[in-house]
Write an enzyme that holds these catalytic residues in place. Structure first.
Site, PDB file in Angstrom:
ATOM      1  N   LYS A   1      24.368  -6.517  17.866  1.00 19.53           N
ATOM      2  CA  LYS A   1      25.587  -6.034  17.223  1.00 19.53           C
ATOM      3  C   LYS A   1      25.247  -4.790  16.408  1.00 19.53           C
ATOM      4  O   LYS A   1      24.337  -4.819  15.583  1.00 19.53           O
ATOM      5  CB  LYS A   1      26.151  -7.130  16.312  1.00 19.53           C
TER       6      LYS A   1
ATOM      7  N   HIS B   1       5.352 -12.283   7.822  1.00 20.51           N
ATOM      8  CA  HIS B   1       5.274 -11.833   6.434  1.00 20.51           C
ATOM      9  C   HIS B   1       6.666 -11.499   5.897  1.00 20.51           C
ATOM     10  O   HIS B   1       7.636 -11.409   6.652  1.00 20.51           O
ATOM     11  CB  HIS B   1       4.381 -10.589   6.318  1.00 20.51           C
TER      12      HIS B   1
ATOM     13  N   GLN C   1       8.600  -9.342   2.197  1.00 24.33           N
ATOM     14  CA  GLN C   1       8.353  -8.409   1.101  1.00 24.33           C
ATOM     15  C   GLN C   1       9.035  -8.899  -0.170  1.00 24.33           C
ATOM     16  O   GLN C   1      10.012  -9.659  -0.116  1.00 24.33           O
ATOM     17  CB  GLN C   1       8.863  -7.021   1.464  1.00 24.33           C
TER      18      GLN C   1
ATOM     19  N   GLU D   1      33.626  -0.174  12.115  1.00 31.09           N
ATOM     20  CA  GLU D   1      32.868  -0.913  11.088  1.00 31.09           C
ATOM     21  C   GLU D   1      32.234   0.033  10.076  1.00 31.09           C
ATOM     22  O   GLU D   1      32.182  -0.248   8.884  1.00 31.09           O
ATOM     23  CB  GLU D   1      31.763  -1.768  11.723  1.00 31.09           C
TER      24      GLU D   1
ATOM     25  N   VAL E   1      28.975   0.260  13.865  1.00 28.39           N
ATOM     26  CA  VAL E   1      29.299   1.656  14.142  1.00 28.39           C
ATOM     27  C   VAL E   1      30.820   1.805  14.225  1.00 28.39           C
ATOM     28  O   VAL E   1      31.564   0.828  14.135  1.00 28.39           O
ATOM     29  CB  VAL E   1      28.667   2.134  15.473  1.00 28.39           C
TER      30      VAL E   1
ATOM     31  N   HIS F   1      21.143 -18.891  -3.896  1.00 30.85           N
ATOM     32  CA  HIS F   1      21.496 -19.011  -2.481  1.00 30.85           C
ATOM     33  C   HIS F   1      20.683 -18.040  -1.635  1.00 30.85           C
ATOM     34  O   HIS F   1      20.068 -17.105  -2.152  1.00 30.85           O
ATOM     35  CB  HIS F   1      22.988 -18.756  -2.261  1.00 30.85           C
TER      36      HIS F   1
ATOM     37  N   ASP G   1       0.819  -1.218   0.000  1.00 30.57           N
ATOM     38  CA  ASP G   1       0.000   0.000   0.000  1.00 30.57           C
ATOM     39  C   ASP G   1       0.853   1.269   0.000  1.00 30.57           C
ATOM     40  O   ASP G   1       0.386   2.342  -0.386  1.00 30.57           O
ATOM     41  CB  ASP G   1      -0.920   0.007   1.230  1.00 30.57           C
TER      42      ASP G   1
END
Length: 360
Positions: A317, A167, A169, A323, A320, A302, A79
């Site tokens: 985790k 659900h 997407q 990383e 920040v 895969h 929607d």
């Protein structure tokens, strides 16, 4: 005498052949004192049917449309989609630093089950197989028109899921997104250099060593990849056969995929005794009219699972600092993560608790 390298104890980098980048592994950091809480999260009560949830059967959604009283899976156009099929092109860029490109597509939502209080690991293999069959149908249908069809699930509020109803997407795009582009380029390069599809080669390698294998059956293998970035990340691969896309799966492979998914997801939930949050998605060779007749033999179908939990059901985790600004890094080795997941029971903790109560 020089100290001998030990991957379980010494910092090192591991190469991700799918993305073409590196991950810093720092296993010695696990020796540092940890005073954080290791507690079981208090799970929110979710009723089997919620008349206020727009994904529940028979409920009116915010745009006035009514979700039908479905009994198995149900798919509808989102929607509030991020992509629309008909949209004007932005035209040429005004400056090399201000590039803009045309993007068209469509977004769908797929409900796994009519009940709001179940998740995939609590569903039967037969019910999960119906989900797999619908995924295949959607990829087949949307793949006739679009270059890429991304089936993905965000599970858990901590992982950005705003609706507890089971659900996923499905976004279909007129372009090949960034992550599949990386995989396409690197798998093509690997096939050229080594004469074998990368992920088929990798599945055989891991099946022999067993060190990072979580679960496997005749058709599929689930591995904490050598280059894993997220603590309990896994990759789900065909075990023996070269498969390009979701619709190429044979009937027995679809059933065994549903079976191994349940085994993996039960272990995920059992790890910290919670409804384990993750983002997951399927990758296969590009689709659409342009893909017909094109050689995609370097591809191997895969699935990726990226869970965010680190030490317990309440500790996640975050990507920040180093990383975010320099390079991906992890403390827990892929081998140790696989060992912890393997050790988890194949019986869901909720079912075990229920049986325990019945016997008392």
């Amino acid at each position: 005498m020089a100290e001998k390298f030990d991957a379980a104890d010494h910092q090192h980098m591991r190469f991700n052949p799918l993305r073409g980048d590196w991950v810093l592994v720092s296993p010695h950091r696990l020796k540092r004192p940890w005073h954080g809480k290791k507690e079981r999260a208090e799970e929110k009560f979710i009723p089997p049917f919620d008349p206020t949830n727009p994904l529940s059967p028979g409920v009116t959604r915010p745009n006035g449309k009514v979700t039908p009283k479905y009994e198995e899976t149900y798919v509808f156009d989102n929607d509030f989609p991020a992509l629309l099929p008909e949209i004007p092109s932005p035209g040429p860029p005004s400056h090399p630093l201000m590039k803009c490109a045309h993007a068209a597509g469509t977004c769908r939502v797929m409900c796994f089950h009519p009940r709001s209080d179940v998740t995939l690991p609590l569903m039967s293999v037969e019910e999960i197989q119906k989900v797999v069959e619908e995924w295949i149908h959607q990829v087949q249908e949307l793949g006739e028109k679009f270059t890429w069809v991304q089936v993905f699930e965000n599970k858990g509020e901590i992982n950005g899921c705003s609706n507890p109803h089971p659900h996923c997407q499905i976004w279909a795009t007129s372009f090949l997104p960034t992550e599949p582009q990386y995989e396409d380029e690197n798998m093509k390069k690997y096939l050229k250099e080594h004469g074998k599809p990368m992920l088929l080669d990798y599945a055989e390698l891991e099946a022999k060593s067993k060190e990072r294998v979580v679960v496997e059956n005749d058709d599929w293998i689930v591995i904490v990849p050598y280059w894993a970035l997220w603590p309990f990340e896994v990759i789900l691969l065909p075990r023996k056969r070269h498969i390009l896309r979701f619709p190429d799966l044979e009937s027995d492979e679809r059933k065994s995929l549903a079976s191994i998914m349940k085994r993996l997801l039960v272990k995920y939930d059992n790890l910290f005794e919670c409804s384990f949050p993750y983002s997951m998605g399927w990758h296969g060779a590009p689709t659409g009219p342009e893909a017909k007749g094109k050689d995609y033999s370097h591809w191997q179908f895969h699935g990726h699972y990226y869970p965010c939990l680190l030490r317990s059901s309440t500790i996640r985790k975050f990507m920040v600092g180093f990383e975010l600004l320099s390079q991906g890094q992890r403390d827990l080795t892929a081998e140790k993560a696989a060992e912890q997941l393997r050790a988890c029971s194949d019986v869901h903790y909720k079912e075990a608790e229920k049986k325990d109560k019945e016997t008392k």
